[in-house]
Design a protein around this motif. Structure first.
Motif, PDB file in Angstrom:
ATOM      1  N   GLN A  85     -15.273   1.145 -11.497  1.00 24.60           N
ATOM      2  CA  GLN A  85     -15.155  -0.080 -10.492  1.00 24.60           C
ATOM      3  C   GLN A  85     -16.085  -0.982 -10.798  1.00 24.60           C
ATOM      4  N   LEU A  90     -10.600  -1.339 -12.876  1.00 22.01           N
ATOM      5  CA  LEU A  90     -10.112  -1.056 -11.508  1.00 22.01           C
ATOM      6  C   LEU A  90      -8.916   0.075 -11.742  1.00 22.01           C
ATOM      7  N   ALA A  93     -10.455   3.113 -12.606  1.00 23.18           N
ATOM      8  CA  ALA A  93     -11.321   3.707 -11.469  1.00 23.18           C
ATOM      9  C   ALA A  93     -10.413   4.253 -10.416  1.00 23.18           C
ATOM     10  N   ILE A 116     -10.651   0.699  -3.607  1.00 23.88           N
ATOM     11  CA  ILE A 116      -9.925   0.194  -5.072  1.00 23.88           C
ATOM     12  C   ILE A 116      -8.581  -0.353  -5.135  1.00 23.88           C
TER      13      ILE A 116
END
Length: 127
Positions: A85, A90, A93, A116
């Motif tokens: 992140q 993203l 993550a 997130i």
């Protein structure tokens, strides 16, 4: 370094990470990493120190090593997700934090996943 010295160095490094003094922790942890790089706890501590000192690629490698050694380590997946992140990765993550939250349904993990997901929603809205 003796076994006793290794344990002492590990504990000192752990204390320094807890005090948010990651660079000092890494200096102390270096000989421990040389001796015990195959220990998940050593890699996890190194990864946390790297993360706290914004050495994200090194943190990622350390957390991946923990997962390689122990695929059931939910905390390693959580901090790997946080590391990804911080690098702006993203989707990757999200995958790791979702796995961590599934393995260990803790409210803090759900909160991290929600954060997130919100970042991803904003990013997707701007595409």
């Amino acid at each position: 370094m003796t076994t006793e010295g290794t344990v002492e160095a590990f504990r000192k490094a752990e204390s320094l990470v807890a005090q948010r003094r990651p660079l000092e922790a890494l200096q102390i942890l270096e000989p421990v990493l040389d001796i015990a790089s195959d220990k998940p706890s050593v890699q996890l501590l190194a990864g946390r120190a790297y993360l706290f000192s914004a050495q994200f690629q090194r943190a990622e490698l350390a957390f991946l090593r923990v997962i390689e050694l122990d695929p059931s380590d939910h905390y390693a997946r959580l901090v790997l997700g946080r590391t990804l992140q911080r690098q702006g990765r993203l989707s990757e993550a999200q995958t790791q934090v979702r796995l961590a939250a599934t393995m260990y349904p803790d409210p803090a993990y759900q909160e991290a996943l929600g954060e997130i997901n919100a970042h991803l929603a904003v990013a997707n809205a701007h595409e």
